[in-house]
Design a protein around this motif. Structure first.
Motif, PDB file in Angstrom:
ATOM      1  N   LYS A 161       0.825  -1.211   0.000  1.00 39.40           N
ATOM      2  CA  LYS A 161       0.000   0.000   0.000  1.00 39.40           C
ATOM      3  C   LYS A 161       0.859   1.260   0.000  1.00 39.40           C
ATOM      4  CE  LYS A 161      -4.049   2.017   2.297  1.00 39.40           C
ATOM      5  NZ  LYS A 161      -4.995   1.895   3.446  1.00 39.40           N
ATOM      6  N   LEU A 162       1.975   1.231   0.716  1.00 39.36           N
ATOM      7  CA  LEU A 162       2.865   2.386   0.776  1.00 39.36           C
ATOM      8  C   LEU A 162       3.491   2.650  -0.585  1.00 39.36           C
ATOM      9  CD1 LEU A 162       4.302   4.511   2.621  1.00 39.36           C
ATOM     10  CD2 LEU A 162       6.155   2.833   2.848  1.00 39.36           C
ATOM     11  N   LEU A 163       4.012   1.597  -1.227  1.00 40.27           N
ATOM     12  CA  LEU A 163       4.658   1.773  -2.525  1.00 40.27           C
ATOM     13  C   LEU A 163       3.651   2.147  -3.608  1.00 40.27           C
ATOM     14  CD1 LEU A 163       7.064   0.685  -0.998  1.00 40.27           C
ATOM     15  CD2 LEU A 163       7.649  -0.697  -2.990  1.00 40.27           C
ATOM     16  N   LYS A 164       2.443   1.632  -3.498  1.00 34.48           N
ATOM     17  CA  LYS A 164       1.398   2.043  -4.439  1.00 34.48           C
ATOM     18  C   LYS A 164       1.172   3.548  -4.346  1.00 34.48           C
ATOM     19  CE  LYS A 164      -2.453  -0.185  -4.318  1.00 34.48           C
ATOM     20  NZ  LYS A 164      -3.557  -0.993  -3.771  1.00 34.48           N
ATOM     21  N   TYR A 165       1.191   4.059  -3.136  1.00 36.82           N
ATOM     22  CA  TYR A 165       1.022   5.504  -2.943  1.00 36.82           C
ATOM     23  C   TYR A 165       2.154   6.267  -3.627  1.00 36.82           C
ATOM     24  CZ  TYR A 165       0.777  10.057  -0.690  1.00 36.82           C
ATOM     25  OH  TYR A 165       0.718  11.414  -0.471  1.00 36.82           O
ATOM     26  N   TYR A 166       3.399   5.805  -3.451  1.00 32.21           N
ATOM     27  CA  TYR A 166       4.536   6.457  -4.103  1.00 32.21           C
ATOM     28  C   TYR A 166       4.347   6.473  -5.618  1.00 32.21           C
ATOM     29  CZ  TYR A 166       7.044   5.724   0.349  1.00 32.21           C
ATOM     30  OH  TYR A 166       7.433   5.719   1.663  1.00 32.21           O
ATOM     31  N   PHE A 167       3.944   5.323  -6.171  1.00 29.65           N
ATOM     32  CA  PHE A 167       3.812   5.215  -7.621  1.00 29.65           C
ATOM     33  C   PHE A 167       2.627   6.042  -8.132  1.00 29.65           C
ATOM     34  CE2 PHE A 167       5.662   0.708  -6.915  1.00 29.65           C
ATOM     35  CZ  PHE A 167       6.909   1.263  -6.682  1.00 29.65           C
TER      36      PHE A 167
END
Length: 685
Positions: free
Chosen positions: A408-414
């Motif tokens: 979920k965190l990396l999805k936010y970054y992307f």
């Protein structure tokens, strides 16, 4: 033009800065190609540029060595996993997983992916003393060689070599490890590209300074703080640390763009109203204009006339805005008059979701690019390390990694840094969260982002992680390395996402069937068509979840040839020991060096029984046995085949006799082909 090249063991990152200097200041290079700074200074007057005698920067033992590592040739070749890549689901995939030392891989990628990457995300070693980071280099420089190559004293060269071979985890060791990787990474980014780096307190200060040096202080974007724990952490003797940092830099800050985020479900519960007409400000909720808590300030006491003529006396109310702004809100249809349960008038105003800093982002044509909440530097309550562990367990039913980053965190970054067709690179792939997040995000928004992941085949220590060791060895039947878990995670994540897409399509197909049983109005027909398009899109999304595998392999033993010996006659290397697999490795390495993406296949071209390989205007002749008859077929094909237009013919010198090379070069050069193509003839070793 005919040239001879030593490429196989001389693959370096392209240095466009030097090329620019050579183009505009050729007089500042000596006969050996070395740039002469004093001559360069003499060519510029003081009015044009001032050379500072003082500067602020970061220095450490090993910096000169780190710079050398960035420019030193690769010591490996690139090999495709033909078994995996030839499977139907993987054959056309544009996602890539590469096994190998990321410094070597970055050097190979620096040609085909030069300025092609939109976003880099890495989670490098934090150098905590307990994360296993130690710097140990296997390059075989002597002190004398390093002294000459790096331009340092012999005493300093000895000190550097001592610490690079001592398994150090000092700040200097960490910087020496990171510098060349970050240096090359910058060259892979597009002009609008960005790099996100996760880090903690141990090296955040050093990282900021080395990034300032490589990317430039002016390209610093932000230092984000991620709340990694949901509760109090008790792993520190002094202050409980419950955060990490995310360092963000742009390749060129003026060209980069960050995208605002759509509302969360929690926000939509509040912003639950919307205008009858389409309003780019989005949904809204109603707030009372009368608020006695704001304090008694001038200009907030004015009379307001209600629809039935009732006047709300200003002295008895305290409005949240002055009269000028109130009148503007009236003109913009932002004010609502409503009677409460007691029958008294209330003045309400519309608080829109996408106002001011939360407004929409448009392109030059006025089309909405993104909308929602602007990214903030405090990443609170997005996801925790515990969520990362749950992500792993949902696929493996066991946690094989310590504190993996949550999807979920990396999805936010992307989401805030990339769009539909962008390429995302992660050269510290670890558990493979980046690939998982890219696939999940594509499935959610219909994107076609591609990922490139790099992971070292680091052995799993059975004493430290017996569960992971046993899983890879016994269940996967592979050598117990981190890479094997990365690979398996991507396979399982793709399978899970595709199953979810299949379930969606079953639901949609059921709705289509129901709609087809209804009376076929224009509206029903349009809805059925829309549902069928969703099924087609979901099937396309499934095809984006596969990946291809490549790995670095050592250059063959004794494969060393000086440029002075490129005469087609001296053979220092026994080419007879090369197998068909070795030639495929050479082809993969060379095409990547020539700027052809790894996932772009070359076309096999039959030249009368001799199989060549063609793509992007380059024709590769690597096998033995090329004859005059094959040359004749080649020249005829150039004239007759509209889709065959080689601008470069590249031969493997070891597999051609010198007379064949001369014949081929002379005929290619002298032949007046009907397409008037100017063909370069290149002999490589």
């Amino acid at each position: 033009m005919s040239v001879e090249q030593k490429v196989t063991n001389d693959i370096k990152i392209p240095n466009k800065d030097i090329e620019t200097l050579r183009k505009h200041f050729p007089q500042c290079f000596d006969k050996n190609g070395h740039f002469q700074m004093e001559k360069f200074k003499d060519n510029l007057t003081e009015q044009e540029i001032h050379f500072s005698t003082e500067s602020y920067g970061l220095d450490w033992l090993g910096k000169s060595y780190a710079r050398l590592l960035a420019s030193d040739p690769a010591t490996t070749l690139l090999k495709a996993d033909d078994t995996h890549n030839s499977k139907p689901e993987n054959n056309a995939s544009e996602n890539i997983l590469i096994k190998g030392d990321n410094l070597e891989v970055l050097k190979h990628l620096s040609h085909a992916y030069y300025e092609k990457i939109k976003m880099i995300y890495i989670d490098p070693p934090y150098n905590t003393g307990g994360d296993g980071f130690v710097y140990e280099d296997d390059r075989k420089f002597t002190a004398k060689e390093l002294e000459q190559l790096a331009g340092i004293s012999e005493e300093k060269a000895k000190r550097i070599l001592d610490f690079t071979r001592s398994k150090s985890n000092s700040h200097s060791a960490w910087l020496t490890f990171m510098y060349p990787r970050l240096y090359i990474a910058k060259r892979l980014l597009r002009d609008d590209g960005v790099i996100f780096i996760s880090i903690d307190d141990n090296e955040v200060a050093q990282l900021r300074m080395v990034m300032d040096e490589i990317f430039g202080e002016e390209n610093f974007v932000a230092e984000l703080i991620w709340q990694k724990g949901s509760g109090t952490q008790n792993d520190n003797s002094y202050i409980a640390v419950s955060h990490e940092y995310l360092m963000v830099y742009a390749k060129s800050k003026g060209n980069c763009q960050f995208y605002k985020q759509p509302p969360t479900p929690e926000m939509l519960k509040t912003y639950n109203l919307e205008d009858e007409y389409v309003n780019e400000r989005g949904k809204y909720y109603l707030r009372n204009l009368n608020d006695f808590s704001i304090g008694d300030r001038p200009g907030l006491h004015y009379d307001i006339k209600c629809p039935d003529g009732t006047v709300l006396i200003g002295k008895e109310n305290r409005w949240r805005c002055d009269e000028k702004r109130f009148n503007w809100r009236i003109s913009e249809n932002r004010i609502v008059f409503s009677k409460n349960k007691d029958g008294f008038w209330e003045v309400l105003y519309k608080q829109y979701l996408y106002e001011s800093k939360e407004s929409v982002v448009k392109d030059i044509n006025g089309n909405i690019l993104s909308y929602g909440k602007i990214p903030e530097s405090l990443l609170l309550k997005i996801a925790t390390t515990g969520d990362g562990t749950k992500d792993i367990k949902s696929l493996f039913f066991e946690s094989y990694f310590t504190y993996p980053k949550p999807v979920k965190l990396l999805k936010y970054y992307f989401q805030i840094a990339t769009k539909n067709n962008d390429i995302i690179l992660d050269f510290f792939a670890g558990s493979g969260t980046t690939g998982d997040a890219v696939m999940q995000l594509n499935a959610e928004d219909g994107g076609h982002r591609k990922y490139i992941l790099v992971q070292l085949p680091e052995p799993i220590d059975p004493k430290k992680n017996k569960a992971a060791f046993d899983f890879v060895k016994n269940e996967l039947g592979a050598e117990p390395t981190i890479f094997e878990i990365t690979k398996e995670r991507l396979i399982r994540a793709a399978r899970k996402i595709n199953t979810q897409l299949d379930d969606k399509n079953k639901e949609i197909a059921a709705r289509v069937s129901t709609k087809q049983g209804e009376i076929q109005t224009e509206e029903t027909i349009r809805e059925i068509q829309h549902l069928k398009e969703q099924i087609i899109q979901n099937e396309a999304l499934k095809g984006r979840n596969a990946f291809q595998i490549y790995e670095t392999v050592p250059i063959w033993e004794d494969y060393d040839l000086d440029a002075a010996e490129l005469n087609g006659q001296i053979s220092l290397f026994d080419e007879s020991k090369l197998t068909a697999d070795d030639i495929r490795v050479l082809l993969t390495t060379w095409k990547t060096y020539d700027g052809i993406p790894l996932t772009q296949s070359l076309v096999s071209v039959d030249l009368g029984g001799y199989i060549s390989h063609y793509g992007e205007g380059k024709l590769y002749l690597l096998d033995k046995g090329f004859t005059t008859e094959h040359l004749k077929t080649l020249l005829e094909k150039i004239d007759a085949d509209k889709g065959f237009n080689p601008t470069s013919i590249i031969t493997f010198g070891y597999h051609f006799e010198s007379k064949n090379l001369r014949e081929l070069a002379e005929n290619v050069k002298s032949y007046a082909n009907k397409k008037h193509i100017d063909i370069d003839f290149i002999t490589r070793y």
